[in-house]
Design an enzyme around this catalytic site. Structure first.
Site, PDB file in Angstrom:
ATOM      1  N   SER A  90     -11.025  -1.080   2.738  1.00  0.00           N
ATOM      2  CA  SER A  90     -10.330  -1.145   4.027  1.00  0.00           C
ATOM      3  C   SER A  90     -10.011   0.275   4.480  1.00  0.00           C
ATOM      4  O   SER A  90      -9.343   1.011   3.752  1.00  0.00           O
ATOM      5  CB  SER A  90      -9.011  -1.907   3.901  1.00  0.00           C
ATOM      6  OG  SER A  90      -9.218  -3.206   3.432  1.00  0.00           O
ATOM      7  N   ARG A 123       0.834  -1.221   0.000  1.00  0.00           N
ATOM      8  CA  ARG A 123       0.000   0.000   0.000  1.00  0.00           C
ATOM      9  C   ARG A 123       0.864   1.265   0.000  1.00  0.00           C
ATOM     10  O   ARG A 123       0.543   2.252   0.670  1.00  0.00           O
ATOM     11  CB  ARG A 123      -0.941   0.041   1.214  1.00  0.00           C
ATOM     12  CG  ARG A 123      -1.983  -1.066   1.267  1.00  0.00           C
ATOM     13  CD  ARG A 123      -2.983  -0.954   0.118  1.00  0.00           C
ATOM     14  NE  ARG A 123      -4.086  -1.894   0.239  1.00  0.00           N
ATOM     15  CZ  ARG A 123      -4.079  -3.132  -0.284  1.00  0.00           C
ATOM     16  NH1 ARG A 123      -3.026  -3.579  -0.940  1.00  0.00           N
ATOM     17  NH2 ARG A 123      -5.141  -3.899  -0.153  1.00  0.00           N
ATOM     18  N   GLU A 179      -5.605   3.724   5.706  1.00  0.00           N
ATOM     19  CA  GLU A 179      -5.232   3.526   4.295  1.00  0.00           C
ATOM     20  C   GLU A 179      -5.885   4.621   3.454  1.00  0.00           C
ATOM     21  O   GLU A 179      -5.324   5.103   2.473  1.00  0.00           O
ATOM     22  CB  GLU A 179      -5.708   2.153   3.810  1.00  0.00           C
ATOM     23  CG  GLU A 179      -5.452   1.942   2.328  1.00  0.00           C
ATOM     24  CD  GLU A 179      -6.204   0.774   1.724  1.00  0.00           C
ATOM     25  OE1 GLU A 179      -5.956  -0.376   2.121  1.00  0.00           O
ATOM     26  OE2 GLU A 179      -7.035   1.020   0.830  1.00  0.00           O
TER      27      GLU A 179
END
Ligand code: FAD
Ligand code: EPU
Length: 339
Positions: free
Chosen positions: A239, A165, A335
């Protein structure tokens, strides 16, 4: 050229959380020339936000600047051999439609990334990943405009600083470039990635005679639909937090106290913890707070039941971070880009 500026634009339909906020102005770009024109007009010297599908952002207030909506379209095969095809895809193309296009051609490499919302241009920014594959696995280069000079530039895969990520576009190049296209290399001979347990189970349930790219894509779509809320029905950005990567010693400490903890080996010295599990253990899964909450089927996904404000979601995220910290001594990091 189409760089007409609209004023006081509602962004509810342009972010998957469905936050009902206004932008001071919005400009849609549909070509590289459009972007260069904005650079020369000085648009990027003021406050701006580039938006693709709005599926990884949380607006906490009205946006007091210019939204630059990337709608640059096009796909071109730039190289083809017996074994592979190299495809350049413009940043405004829809990611899932691009995956489906490749699956239909029997080009292998991104089928595990089916049904991820958003546009192609955002894919390298957080190095999108799912079910054992990340965009970095197929990516050759990222093409962008330098927002200071208006120059067209590119970075090859190894210069993008990809991690879980993560990429250089979230750090050194943040707010300095507008990604205009990516180049990916896909295989003509299938080399399927089936290690992720849920894919194997889903394929086994279907008793396919033949397992190929299409079947893997279908399996991933079915798994995702079984637990992730569709933003068209329930606002969310996937998420909300990253899965925390911790030193092995830290993992050992936690697993001594909580033997059920879900962890995955990253390397010799690090483990990745399942944030969904940590959040569920703190009692948040399925819990509703006003018009926001943690999703009943996936605790890592925070949702907007309709009227939540971005600040409500941010407060919930803060409370979750605190309780995971208090119980496990692990600090979750968002995130989602909080704007
Ligand atoms: P946006 O939300 O529009 O933008 C995200 C960030 O990138 C912003 O900071 C924006 O300024 C910047 N940006 C966007 N386009 C450009 C550009 N062209 N140039 C420069 N900067 C740009 N992600 C995963 O990795 N794996 C998943 O499995 C996954 N599942 C998801 C499931 C759901 C239901 C949802 C809602 C989201 C999911 N996501 C997942 C997150 C999200 O879909 C991805 O991060 C996606 O790549 C975001 O694309 P976007 O176009 O919507 O980006
Ligand atoms: N889990 C729980 N409770 C929950 C949710 C998950 O205990 O409420 C446990 C599961 O049982 C499983 C583990 O956590 O053992 C992992 O769960 P899952 O397979 O659902 O994946 P995840 O780690 O929660 C990550 C990505 C997703 C990606 C999936 C599939 C991150 C932050 N999220 O989720 O990406 O689709 O794996 O690869 O890495 C996104 O980034 O927006 C996203 C949806």
């Amino acid at each position: 050229m189409s760089t007409e500026q609209q004023h006081n634009v509602n962004l509810k339909g342009l972010n998957t959380f469905g936050m009902d906020v206004q932008a001071q102005s919005l400009i849609e770009v549909t070509s590289i020339a459009d972007v260069k024109q904005l650079v020369s007009k000085g648009t990027f010297q003021g406050k701006f936000l580039i938006l693709g599908g709005g599926s990884n952002v949380l607006f906490t207030d009205d946006y007091n600047g210019v939204i630059v909506l990337n709608r640059i379209l096009g796909k071109t095969v730039i190289e083809e051999s017996e074994t592979s095809v190299v495809l350049q895809v413009s940043a405004g193309e829809n990611w899932h439609e691009t995956v489906q296009y490749c699956v239909d051609q029997n080009w292998c490499g991104i089928e595990n990334l089916s049904l991820i919302p958003g546009c192609v241009g955002a894919a390298p920014i957080q190095n999108i990943g799912a079910y054992g594959v990340e965009i970095k696995d197929v990516l050759e280069s990222v093409h962008f405009i330098d927002l200071e000079t208006g120059q067209e530039k590119q970075l090859t895969n190894d210069a993008c600083g990809f991690g879980y990520r993560n990429s250089v576009f979230k750090h050194d190049l943040k707010n300095k470039v507008l990604i205009t296209s990516i180049v990916i290399r896909l295989a003509k001979q299938p080399s399927l990635k089936l290690e992720y347990g849920a894919i194997k189970d889903e394929l086994a349930n279907n008793n396919y005679e033949h397992i190929g790219i299409k079947e893997v894509s279908k399996a991933v779509i079915a798994i995702r639909q079984s637990k992730l809320p569709n933003p068209a029905d329930l606002g969310n950005a996937g998420s909300f937090f990253k899965n925390p990567v911790v030193p092995k010693m830290e993992y050992d400490r936690i697993s001594n106290q909580f033997p059920d903890v879900r962890g995955y080996v990253v390397d010799d010295q690090h483990m990745k913890l399942a944030a969904g599990w940590l959040i569920e253990q703190c009692g948040w899964k399925g819990k509703r707070v006003g018009d926001t909450g943690s999703h009943a089927k996936q605790a890592l996904v925070l949702v907007n039941y309709g009227q939540a404000k971005g600040a409500d979601v941010r407060q919930l995220a803060h409370d979750i971070i605190e309780s995971v910290w208090n119980k496990f001594g692990v600090r979750l990091e968002p995130e989602v880009n909080i704007i």
